[in-house]
Scaffold this motif. Sequence first.
Motif, mmCIF file in Angstrom:
data_model
loop_
_atom_site.group_PDB
_atom_site.id
_atom_site.type_symbol
_atom_site.label_atom_id
_atom_site.label_comp_id
_atom_site.label_asym_id
_atom_site.label_seq_id
_atom_site.Cartn_x
_atom_site.Cartn_y
_atom_site.Cartn_z
ATOM 1 N N PHE A 42 29.956 39.724 34.680
ATOM 2 C CA PHE A 42 30.700 38.715 35.434
ATOM 3 C C PHE A 42 31.727 39.365 36.349
ATOM 4 C CE2 PHE A 42 34.639 36.330 35.907
ATOM 5 C CZ PHE A 42 34.167 35.318 36.732
ATOM 6 N N GLU A 43 32.362 40.426 35.887
ATOM 7 C CA GLU A 43 33.385 41.088 36.700
ATOM 8 C C GLU A 43 32.798 41.722 37.955
ATOM 9 O OE1 GLU A 43 36.832 42.201 33.463
ATOM 10 O OE2 GLU A 43 34.894 43.224 33.306
ATOM 11 N N ASN A 44 31.475 41.979 37.967
ATOM 12 C CA ASN A 44 30.841 42.432 39.203
ATOM 13 C C ASN A 44 31.000 41.378 40.292
ATOM 14 O OD1 ASN A 44 29.980 44.776 37.970
ATOM 15 N ND2 ASN A 44 27.914 44.028 37.566
ATOM 16 N N MET A 47 34.778 41.020 41.295
ATOM 17 C CA MET A 47 35.243 42.117 42.150
ATOM 18 C C MET A 47 34.696 41.989 43.564
ATOM 19 S SD MET A 47 37.160 44.774 42.198
ATOM 20 C CE MET A 47 37.389 45.176 40.455
ATOM 21 N N SER A 48 33.411 41.675 43.708
ATOM 22 C CA SER A 48 32.835 41.549 45.046
ATOM 23 C C SER A 48 33.433 40.359 45.783
ATOM 24 C CB SER A 48 31.307 41.415 44.949
ATOM 25 O OG SER A 48 30.727 42.637 44.547
ATOM 26 N N ALA A 49 33.736 39.285 45.063
ATOM 27 C CA ALA A 49 34.348 38.110 45.697
ATOM 28 C C ALA A 49 35.771 38.407 46.152
ATOM 29 C CB ALA A 49 34.330 36.934 44.739
ATOM 30 N N GLY A 68 33.022 33.967 47.940
ATOM 31 C CA GLY A 68 34.073 33.083 47.465
ATOM 32 C C GLY A 68 33.529 31.774 46.928
ATOM 33 N N GLU A 69 32.551 31.203 47.614
ATOM 34 C CA GLU A 69 31.948 29.950 47.152
ATOM 35 C C GLU A 69 31.167 30.144 45.859
ATOM 36 O OE1 GLU A 69 31.232 27.792 51.498
ATOM 37 O OE2 GLU A 69 29.762 29.242 50.731
ATOM 38 N N LEU A 70 30.470 31.267 45.735
ATOM 39 C CA LEU A 70 29.703 31.538 44.528
ATOM 40 C C LEU A 70 30.625 31.683 43.323
ATOM 41 C CD1 LEU A 70 26.959 32.123 43.234
ATOM 42 C CD2 LEU A 70 27.198 34.520 43.949
ATOM 43 N N LEU A 71 31.736 32.412 43.491
ATOM 44 C CA LEU A 71 32.692 32.580 42.396
ATOM 45 C C LEU A 71 33.317 31.242 42.017
ATOM 46 C CD1 LEU A 71 34.241 34.534 40.520
ATOM 47 C CD2 LEU A 71 35.955 34.742 42.332
ATOM 48 N N VAL A 285 27.026 45.730 44.194
ATOM 49 C CA VAL A 285 27.452 46.487 45.382
ATOM 50 C C VAL A 285 28.055 45.602 46.463
ATOM 51 C CG1 VAL A 285 25.763 48.313 44.949
ATOM 52 C CG2 VAL A 285 25.152 46.409 46.472
ATOM 53 N N GLY A 286 28.004 44.274 46.288
ATOM 54 C CA GLY A 286 28.532 43.378 47.316
ATOM 55 C C GLY A 286 27.580 43.169 48.470
#
Length: 571
Positions: A42-44, A47-49, A68-71, A285-286
Amino acid sequence: MTSTNPGQDGTIERPTGTLVLDRRYAKGGLPAQVHVPDTTLFENLEMSARRYPGKTAVQFYGAAYTYGELLRDAGHMAGYLQQACGVKPGDRVMLFSQNCPQFIAAYFAILRAQAVMVPVNAMLLEEELRHIAADSGAVACFAAQELANQLLPLLGQTPLRHVIVHAYGDALGDDDAGLTVPDWVRVRCSRDSLPDGMVSWPDALAEGRLPAPYTGKQSDLSMLPYTSGTTGAPKACVHDHRTVMTSVAGSQLWRNTNCEAVFLAVAPMFHLLGLQNSLNGPIFVGGTIVLLPRWDARTAAELIERHRVTFWGALPPMLVDFFNQPGIESRDLSSLRVVGGGGAAMPENTSALMRERYGLQYVEGYGLTETAAFLFVNPVHKPKPTCLGVRTYGVEAHVIDPETLQPVPRGEVGEIVVHGGQIMHGYWNNPKANEETFITLDGKRFFRTGDLACEDEEGYFFMRDRLKRMINASGYKVWPAEVETLLYRHPAIQETCVIAARDAHRGETVKAVVVLKAGHEGITADSLVAWGREHMAAYKAPRIVEIVASIPRTATGKLAWRTLQEAESMQ
């Protein structure tokens, strides 16, 4: 070497921290080690968001969803799981859907709620679902609308009590972007007609619930993916966040992906190939995920061209179909940098076309659900055809005699056994399978793959046969014992033996040799094929049925499946 059977807890030494690679392969930009992050899956996303909140995380036809929307959506759905469904840390939650943005948000919602994700093949039918729901003890499920009705008989009869229903059409937006969108994908959610125990995704999301503070650890269980077994019932592989993260971190370093990478996500995400290569890897990796819910060669070509796809994880049958479609030579595929996969043999003519026309090497790899997919891979700078690849970061592998458990000389065929940070802890609620599957060699816990291979002088592994009785149909594992169990529910079948038959498109397909009960002589092979398709997943159902007077037996009275298989292979 010595051999014992360790327990399921995996307390025997496991690789952690920095994992190293044989320096023979650390060339062409491939680093000699990988530092596995001490964080959760989840922290992946988190962090990418934080890094790229406005960047496109998921492209679904004409709709784009930012990190941002996905998070945000994952957080609201995690809150709904906790507060409306009573999901507690460690509870199991099923995910039953084709590829779509809601699949990705639901996956991270389950992890955000500190629950355990149970991916379910979208082709499974009621009895197969019942086994998974009961065995895993799942209390909730995210389900696609066209699949949800199959869960109704399970509510109240298994631990399952909550179903959140999504429709692919709700994620489309208003712009098709000139792409061909199948009618079944366009269907919107029928929220007013849902039965008790089910709620629509839009309604659950609209409540805007916030989850409890996140306290997840890497040692927490993350997922229970099911893989079929020779005993006839699918088994769940116990993975925590670290086993999966080990695979994710190593695979992305191996393929040199980064935040500007664009991933074509076509392989089903309920399968580890799709989940790791098309979801966990990109989010780590974002990068950007370009999503297709089901295989469509023409649309895949359009998406690669339009979104400048750089990485594509695909099964060989997809690539055969893709590169043989009319007009493919006019498509701009120049953005593709890595095309990889495994699970089935790659035809040489397709491999040659990729090399000669597009300068692409098909980078084959080898992994199992039990190993979180990433185990052996060909080095990108030096792949070998029809090869499983070399040991990846931190992986120890031996080729042993399956009877004596002693190493065989290099070049000779034996069973692959592996030790590594990505190996599952064991099978869920199945101590007998664990005793049969794990051994200890020189104090380390090794997983028996059941696959027979040989290792060449450069450390590359080549598949030779299967110790386990398994059919590989387009990359899907089909275990004959499971299919036989389902076939015996037909009232006319007295005996059956399931074997592999050659298939030009699938590589192998499922064939059932059947003896009918007295009084059922009027039953035809075609009717049995049709029955199979009604009662089991399409990839498992026999495509060929041969009705015979008797099936040969071994000296101990067992059905001689090997005799039938050898006779079939001679045809």
